[in-house]
Design a protein around this motif. Structure first.
Motif, PDB file in Angstrom:
ATOM      1  N   UNK A  32       0.846  -1.198   0.000  1.00 14.49           N
ATOM      2  CA  UNK A  32       0.000   0.000   0.000  1.00 14.49           C
ATOM      3  C   UNK A  32       0.880   1.246   0.000  1.00 14.49           C
ATOM      4  N   UNK A  33       0.693   2.163  -0.944  1.00 15.61           N
ATOM      5  CA  UNK A  33       1.515   3.380  -0.957  1.00 15.61           C
ATOM      6  C   UNK A  33       1.131   4.314   0.182  1.00 15.61           C
ATOM      7  N   UNK A  34       2.065   5.180   0.533  1.00 18.03           N
ATOM      8  CA  UNK A  34       1.839   6.208   1.541  1.00 18.03           C
ATOM      9  C   UNK A  34       2.008   7.559   0.863  1.00 18.03           C
ATOM     10  N   UNK A  35       1.218   8.535   1.278  1.00 18.29           N
ATOM     11  CA  UNK A  35       1.278   9.862   0.687  1.00 18.29           C
ATOM     12  C   UNK A  35       1.796  10.850   1.721  1.00 18.29           C
ATOM     13  N   UNK A  36       2.666  11.764   1.299  1.00 20.35           N
ATOM     14  CA  UNK A  36       3.198  12.768   2.210  1.00 20.35           C
ATOM     15  C   UNK A  36       2.850  14.153   1.708  1.00 20.35           C
ATOM     16  N   UNK A  37       2.706  15.082   2.660  1.00 23.22           N
ATOM     17  CA  UNK A  37       2.462  16.487   2.355  1.00 23.22           C
ATOM     18  C   UNK A  37       3.363  17.306   3.263  1.00 23.22           C
ATOM     19  N   UNK A  38       4.246  18.106   2.669  1.00 21.52           N
ATOM     20  CA  UNK A  38       5.236  18.852   3.439  1.00 21.52           C
ATOM     21  C   UNK A  38       5.196  20.326   3.066  1.00 21.52           C
ATOM     22  N   UNK A  39       5.380  21.177   4.072  1.00 24.19           N
ATOM     23  CA  UNK A  39       5.469  22.611   3.828  1.00 24.19           C
ATOM     24  C   UNK A  39       6.362  23.248   4.874  1.00 24.19           C
ATOM     25  N   UNK A  40       6.697  24.510   4.691  1.00 23.02           N
ATOM     26  CA  UNK A  40       7.464  25.263   5.684  1.00 23.02           C
ATOM     27  C   UNK A  40       6.796  26.611   5.911  1.00 23.02           C
ATOM     28  N   UNK A  41       7.021  27.155   7.106  1.00 19.74           N
ATOM     29  CA  UNK A  41       6.506  28.476   7.442  1.00 19.74           C
ATOM     30  C   UNK A  41       7.308  29.033   8.610  1.00 19.74           C
ATOM     31  N   UNK A  42       7.329  30.341   8.792  1.00 19.94           N
ATOM     32  CA  UNK A  42       8.106  30.937   9.883  1.00 19.94           C
ATOM     33  C   UNK A  42       7.394  30.852  11.217  1.00 19.94           C
ATOM     34  N   UNK A  43       8.128  30.463  12.255  1.00 21.56           N
ATOM     35  CA  UNK A  43       7.591  30.500  13.608  1.00 21.56           C
ATOM     36  C   UNK A  43       7.037  29.184  14.100  1.00 21.56           C
ATOM     37  N   UNK A  44       7.335  28.864  15.365  1.00 21.59           N
ATOM     38  CA  UNK A  44       6.853  27.611  15.934  1.00 21.59           C
ATOM     39  C   UNK A  44       5.349  27.620  16.177  1.00 21.59           C
ATOM     40  N   UNK A  45       4.812  28.727  16.698  1.00 26.67           N
ATOM     41  CA  UNK A  45       3.385  28.756  17.030  1.00 26.67           C
ATOM     42  C   UNK A  45       2.504  28.555  15.794  1.00 26.67           C
ATOM     43  N   UNK A  46       2.758  29.264  14.692  1.00 28.93           N
ATOM     44  CA  UNK A  46       1.957  28.999  13.488  1.00 28.93           C
ATOM     45  C   UNK A  46       2.126  27.575  12.980  1.00 28.93           C
ATOM     46  N   UNK A  47       3.347  27.028  13.101  1.00 27.07           N
ATOM     47  CA  UNK A  47       3.592  25.658  12.640  1.00 27.07           C
ATOM     48  C   UNK A  47       2.780  24.664  13.463  1.00 27.07           C
TER      49      UNK A  47
END
Length: 290
Positions: free
Chosen positions: A1-16
């Protein structure tokens, strides 16, 4: 079974963290969501999730916009047993007197070496990474100089390779290995048994040094901390407090470009730099409490 990933970046720990919490409410629901600081001084945080079904791309676009993140990078991961793949490809590691190997290389252990059998697992620390290798080499050098610590703590132990290196060479020492991750603690306990060190390494689930057993056993003559720059700096006062006078801390998990800031934090906490080794882009520091 394949697995799907979704990755992003953003500034700051609280928003993350807020974005990660929102992703956990998606449909289809992710099987796991992670938040990690990118240790390059940029202030960016990575948020990633894994799915067993293709994720809702429209919802991901909405979430990225709402939280000020970059567009998500989506990938379909092949159905591969990564542990088995890594196990096949890992070669034994020479680290001074220590020889780190997997069970498939048991016939390659040289005579007169300290063997440490570590399998490729979900826990960090097979000896191949420049940080673990650097810690083993630094410890080996101190042993060669005749140093014999009586109490050792391996903080953020992963596979417990460093704790086991201490237990295998210091038969009378008290050795404690701790990790914040229960899976890592389970892996550490299994490795202790595999290496015949039952009763020699005490494995604990703990955040940093905040465990009554660690507090009771302090002060330590040696503390290993092979983690990341942020936690290393955060733990500087606690590691200094838990070190005996003359005790040493062997630190790694940091990039060479991050070493100066870590050194400064520990000097402010009362330790002095004794040695620094760079292996590739990674640094290992030996500091002493004088």
């Amino acid at each position: 079974m394949p697995t799907y990933s979704a990755l992003t970046t953003l500034p700051g720990e609280d928003p993350a963290q807020a974005l990660a919490a929102a992703m956990e409410r998606m449909d289809p629901e992710p099987t796991g969501v992670g938040v990690f600081e990118i240790e390059d001084g940029s202030g960016l945080w990575e948020v990633g999730a894994y799915f067993l079904e293709p994720p809702d791309e429209v919802m991901l676009e909405v979430l990225a916009t709402a939280f000020g993140a970059r567009p998500f990078a989506l990938s379909e991961l092949p159905d591969i047993d990564w542990v088995a793949k890594v196990r096949r490809e890992l070669a034994p590691v020479d680290a001074g007197r220590f020889f780190v190997y997997g069970s498939h290389d048991a016939d390659k252990v040289p005579a007169g070496r300290v063997p440490l059998q570590i399998e490729a697992t979900v826990a960090f620390g097979t000896g191949h990474h420049g940080t673990t290798l650097g810690c083993l080499l630094a410890f080996d050098r101190l042993l060669t100089e005749g140093w014999s610590p009586a109490k050792v703590a391996d903080i953020g132990c992963g596979t417990a390779v460093l704790a086991m290196a201490a237990a295998a060479t210091l038969p009378d020492a008290l050795v404690i290995a701790s990790d914040i991750d229960r899976v890592a603690v389970d892996v550490a306990e299994a490795n202790v048994v595999i290496n015949g060190l039952q009763g020699r390494v005490e494995c604990l689930e703990a955040a940093g040094l905040a465990h009554r057993r660690i507090v009771a056993a302090a002060p330590f003559d040696l503390i290993f901390a092979n983690i990341l720059k942020g936690p290393l700096i955060e733990l500087a006062p606690a590691i200094s407090t838990h070190l005996a006078t003359g005790g040493r801390a062997i630190l790694s998990g940091l990039l060479a470009v991050q070493a100066d800031s870590v050194i400064a934090a520990y000097q402010a906490a009362g330790l002095c730099l004794e040695n620094r080794d760079d292996i590739g882009e990674w640094s290992t520091l030996v500091l002493q409490r004088t």
